[in-house]
Design a protein around this motif. Structure first.
Motif, short mmCIF file in Angstrom:
data_model
loop_
_atom_site.label_atom_id
_atom_site.label_comp_id
_atom_site.label_asym_id
_atom_site.label_seq_id
_atom_site.Cartn_x
_atom_site.Cartn_y
_atom_site.Cartn_z
N LEU A 20 0.84 -1.18 0.00
CA LEU A 20 0.00 0.00 0.00
C LEU A 20 0.88 1.24 0.00
CD1 LEU A 20 -2.66 -0.99 2.68
CD2 LEU A 20 -2.61 -1.54 0.24
N SER A 21 0.39 2.28 -0.68
CA SER A 21 1.07 3.56 -0.70
C SER A 21 0.12 4.64 -0.20
CB SER A 21 1.53 3.91 -2.12
OG SER A 21 2.43 2.95 -2.62
N CYS A 22 0.69 5.66 0.40
CA CYS A 22 -0.09 6.80 0.85
C CYS A 22 0.68 8.06 0.48
CB CYS A 22 -0.31 6.73 2.35
SG CYS A 22 -1.13 8.18 3.06
N ALA A 23 0.14 8.79 -0.49
CA ALA A 23 0.76 10.03 -0.93
C ALA A 23 0.20 11.18 -0.12
CB ALA A 23 0.49 10.24 -2.42
N VAL A 24 1.08 12.01 0.38
CA VAL A 24 0.70 13.10 1.28
C VAL A 24 1.05 14.44 0.67
CG1 VAL A 24 0.96 14.05 3.60
CG2 VAL A 24 1.14 11.58 3.24
N THR A 25 0.10 15.36 0.63
CA THR A 25 0.39 16.72 0.20
C THR A 25 0.72 17.54 1.45
OG1 THR A 25 -1.92 17.39 0.38
CG2 THR A 25 -1.18 16.55 -1.74
N GLY A 26 1.59 18.49 1.28
CA GLY A 26 1.98 19.31 2.42
C GLY A 26 3.49 19.38 2.53
N ARG A 27 3.98 20.50 2.92
CA ARG A 27 5.42 20.74 2.91
C ARG A 27 6.15 20.14 4.10
NH1 ARG A 27 5.57 27.07 2.59
NH2 ARG A 27 3.90 26.74 4.10
N ASP A 74 10.61 10.42 2.31
CA ASP A 74 10.30 11.83 2.53
C ASP A 74 10.47 12.65 1.25
OD1 ASP A 74 11.57 12.01 5.97
OD2 ASP A 74 9.68 11.29 5.13
N ALA A 75 11.34 12.22 0.36
CA ALA A 75 11.52 12.94 -0.90
C ALA A 75 10.27 12.86 -1.78
CB ALA A 75 12.72 12.39 -1.66
N LYS A 76 9.51 11.78 -1.60
CA LYS A 76 8.29 11.59 -2.38
C LYS A 76 7.02 11.87 -1.58
CE LYS A 76 10.28 8.11 -5.48
NZ LYS A 76 10.16 6.73 -6.01
#
Length: 124
Positions: A20-27, A74-76
């Protein structure tokens, strides 16, 4: 605004694997503790795994320890859950969760942000 989007769920036979992957928006993703929870039909949402920021320590529930691995890039801005040796009892909707800081918890109340969930079904 922080948004979490899970992907990678599906149908797999017992003994198989999924990631599973979880993509997170936010700096500030790198400063977040990230967790995975699952919820089976008719049951409460339960803790699966968590990971502190900056590749920190991890925590797992007893039922998945040794079979599942949480990791982050963290880079992605992405957190992963590698699930091996899957069992029918792992069938559930899997949710990604996040919260600022370096303390983790197995309580749903601890996490500020949640994804929409991804279905994992393990057939016997």
């Amino acid at each position: 605004q922080v948004q979490l989007v899970e992907s990678g769920g599906g149908l797999v036979q017992a003994g198989g694997s999924l990631r599973l992957s979880c993509a997170v928006t936010g700096r500030t993703f790198s400063r977040y503790t990230m967790g995975w929870f699952h919820q089976a039909p008719g049951k409460e949402r339960e803790f699966v795994a968590a990971m502190r920021p900056s590749g920190g320590s991890t925590s797992y529930s007893g039922s998945v320890k040794g079979r599942f691995t949480i990791a982050r890039d963290d880079a992605k801005n992405t957190v992963y859950l590698q699930m091996n040796s899957l069992k029918p009892e792992d069938t559930a909707v899997y949710y990604c969760a996040g919260t600022p800081g370096s303390v983790y918890s197995d309580s749903t109340r601890f996490y500020d942000y949640w994804g929409q969930g991804t279905q994992v079904t393990v057939s016997s």
